[in-house]
Scaffold this active site. Structure first.
Site, PDB file in Angstrom:
ATOM      1  N   ARG A 163       4.134  51.169  69.258  1.00  0.00           N
ATOM      2  CA  ARG A 163       4.484  52.329  68.426  1.00  0.00           C
ATOM      3  C   ARG A 163       4.208  53.612  69.218  1.00  0.00           C
ATOM      4  O   ARG A 163       3.060  53.972  69.441  1.00  0.00           O
ATOM      5  CB  ARG A 163       3.690  52.334  67.123  1.00  0.00           C
ATOM      6  CG  ARG A 163       3.984  53.573  66.276  1.00  0.00           C
ATOM      7  CD  ARG A 163       3.608  53.415  64.817  1.00  0.00           C
ATOM      8  NE  ARG A 163       2.183  53.332  64.578  1.00  0.00           N
ATOM      9  CZ  ARG A 163       1.618  53.437  63.364  1.00  0.00           C
ATOM     10  NH1 ARG A 163       2.380  53.608  62.299  1.00  0.00           N
ATOM     11  NH2 ARG A 163       0.319  53.329  63.220  1.00  0.00           N
ATOM     12  N   ASP A 442      -6.972  56.231  59.333  1.00  0.00           N
ATOM     13  CA  ASP A 442      -6.286  56.701  60.526  1.00  0.00           C
ATOM     14  C   ASP A 442      -5.642  58.038  60.196  1.00  0.00           C
ATOM     15  O   ASP A 442      -5.923  58.638  59.149  1.00  0.00           O
ATOM     16  CB  ASP A 442      -5.287  55.673  61.051  1.00  0.00           C
ATOM     17  CG  ASP A 442      -4.135  55.403  60.097  1.00  0.00           C
ATOM     18  OD1 ASP A 442      -3.975  56.141  59.096  1.00  0.00           O
ATOM     19  OD2 ASP A 442      -3.362  54.463  60.359  1.00  0.00           O
TER      20      ASP A 442
END
Length: 519
Positions: A163, A442
């Site tokens: 990613r 996150d």
């Protein structure tokens, strides 16, 4: 280190960095920058124009100009090798320890994260690429400061899917013709250049807001394949549907990427953040309650996930479920039991809805997710044959945020401030995924915290439990009280949180001012 024409490296050179920053690799980055960065910036301007329209009273809906795509009879490419069976995917940053643990976890796929679970500290950017290359070659090893050795196990390993950073983030340490490069193109370009012959180059694409942004990625992929003589479709990408506008363009996003498509993912946490961000000034119509109250079964989230499965399976694409933020504890049996139960319930719902697999953030949760999907899939690799023709989701269903039950409380406000400051402290120190209160936080979950504080403050919310209006003074007082409980030097994180949570102007992504503070 390489010395490609027009390319300047402003970051320090660590050990082995020259293996990644070769002249040939940097020349490829320069080609990507010169070919695509102008269009990237134009698309970011289009985001800003849409945001202005929404704040002026506009809304979101299915695009009339792409109706033929939605109603057309087309399918994406067949699942690529290594991506046929995705029943359990583990996510995590690309530091050596996490890379080894993920590849030894027994998952089918590892999302190697250069985005929300990572910080773009220069060392992380380049060392992460080194770790990926060593992992692909099967030679990655790590010894912790405590003397514990980590080695890759023999036998099958998860398919690596990288990613990269979103279109909005720059890479300030690599400049081409005097301009910073795109974080997206840097992460993609370095991984593809060094690994496209040794492994299958697969990617997860974050934060997109329109099919035009997917079109740009498709052009990048086609350029890279032609540049290195690889067949069309060598590159595959799964798109995270994690912005509110993208939920109305799922068909179109799959269509733009169809020869390179590997499906869609329900990026639930960023999706909640995007809902707040896009309609942040629109009062009661889009106000959310405490973060813990917004479960995957509330109407607007239910509509989004069911539409994702139906859309994907109609087009022959995988539908991948989202992250359950609960993490187990090997020291506290009660916490461990609660985490397993919550994750099990979450994955049971997704498997029952027709998802083809789902995400976990910890190796101990891989068997939990796998067992649930095993029970539904049995001998099949996926549920692509479940077309979910019973699902009929309208634009009003996706926009029905006001039906979300729950209260807005001082407890919720305190939690948002505390988590936001703690996460930013970790981020500024170079860690992008951190366990706080037995949840994996996150950048996406931190965004929910700070954007919710901003939304409550700027829309005159009165707390349901105390009757007190949310003001800048209240947020500052709570921040002081919560920091006193935590101890330590959190001044820099506190200042940054207050900047992105209470300022008159809403910063699109907290990682942008945070990155400016990072060396």
């Amino acid at each position: 280190m390489g010395n490609a024409t027009g390319v300047e490296i402003t970051g320090p050179l660590g050990e082995r960095f020259a293996e990644i920053l070769t002249e040939e690799a940097l020349s490829f980055l320069a080609e990507l920058h010169r070919s695509f960065d102008g269009r990237r910036l134009e698309l970011l301007d289009l985001r800003a124009q849409r945001q202005a329209d929404l704040q002026a009273g506009g809304t979101l809906g299915f695009l009339p100009q792409t109706r033929e795509v939605r109603e057309g009879d087309w399918r994406v490419a067949e699942p690529a090798p290594g991506l046929e069976d995705r029943r359990v995917e583990i996510t995590g940053p690309t530091d050596a320890k996490m890379t080894i643990n993920a590849l030894n976890s027994g998952a089918k796929v590892w999302l190697a994260d250069h985005e929300d679970a990572n910080t773009p500290l220069w060392e992380n950017v380049v060392q992460g690429q080194l770790n990926l290359r060593d992992a692909v070659a099967g030679r990655l090893a790590f010894t912790s400061p405590e003397g514990k050795d980590y080695r890759l196990n023999d036998g099958p390993r998860p398919t690596i899917v990288v990613r990269p950073r979103g279109w909005h983030l720059p890479e300030k340490h690599i400049r081409v013709d005097g301009q910073p490069t795109s974080g997206s193109l840097t992460d993609f370009g370095l991984y593809f250049f060094h690994n496209h012959l040794a492994t299958r180059p697969y990617f997860y694409l974050p934060k997109m807001e329109s099919h035009l942004e997917a079109r740009l990625w498709n052009e990048v992929f086609a350029f890279a394949e032609e540049r290195f003589g690889r067949p069309t479709g060598t590159i595959r990408a799964t798109v995270l549907i994690e912005t509110f506008p993208a939920a109305f363009e799922m068909d179109e996003i799959l269509y733009e990427l169809r020869e390179h498509s590997a499906g869609l993912n329900a990026g639930r946490w960023d999706y909640m953040f995007s809902v707040i961000k896009k309609f942040r000034t629109r009062g009661r119509e889009f106000l959310l309650p405490d973060r813990d109250s917004v479960t995957m079964t509330v109407p607007f989230m239910r509509a989004y996930t069911e539409l994702l499965v139906r859309t994907c399976h109609r087009r022959g694409a995988h539908a991948i479920g989202g992250m359950a933020a609960f993490i187990p504890s090997r020291r506290d049996p009660a916490v461990n039991k609660a985490a397993f139960e919550k994750v099990s319930a979450d994955k049971t719902r997704e498997a029952g809805d027709g998802f083809d697999g789902s995400w976990v953030a910890h190796p101990d949760l891989v068997p939990v997710c796998r067992e649930i999907f095993d029970g539904v899939l049995r001998e099949k690799p996926n549920q692509l044959d479940r077309l979910r023709e019973d699902v009929h989701v309208t634009a009003d269903d996706l926009l029905n945020v006001a039906a979300t039950p729950g209260r807005r409380t001082e407890t919720g406000l305190r939690g948002a401030v505390s988590v936001g400051v703690q996460y930013l402290d970790a981020w500024l120190r170079g860690t992008g995924a951190v366990a706080i209160n037995n949840l994996m936080e996150d950048a996406a979950t931190a965004e929910i915290s700070r954007s919710q504080v901003w939304q409550w403050l700027h829309n005159g919310v009165v707390l349901d439990d105390t009757g007190e209006p949310v003001t800048k003074e209240l947020v500052e007082r709570i921040a002081g009280e919560e920091l006193a409980k935590l101890g330590g030097d959190l001044a820099a994180a506190r200042d940054l949180f207050m900047e992105v949570a209470v300022a008159d102007d809403f910063v699109d992504f907290l990682t942008i001012p945070a990155y400016e503070r990072m060396p």
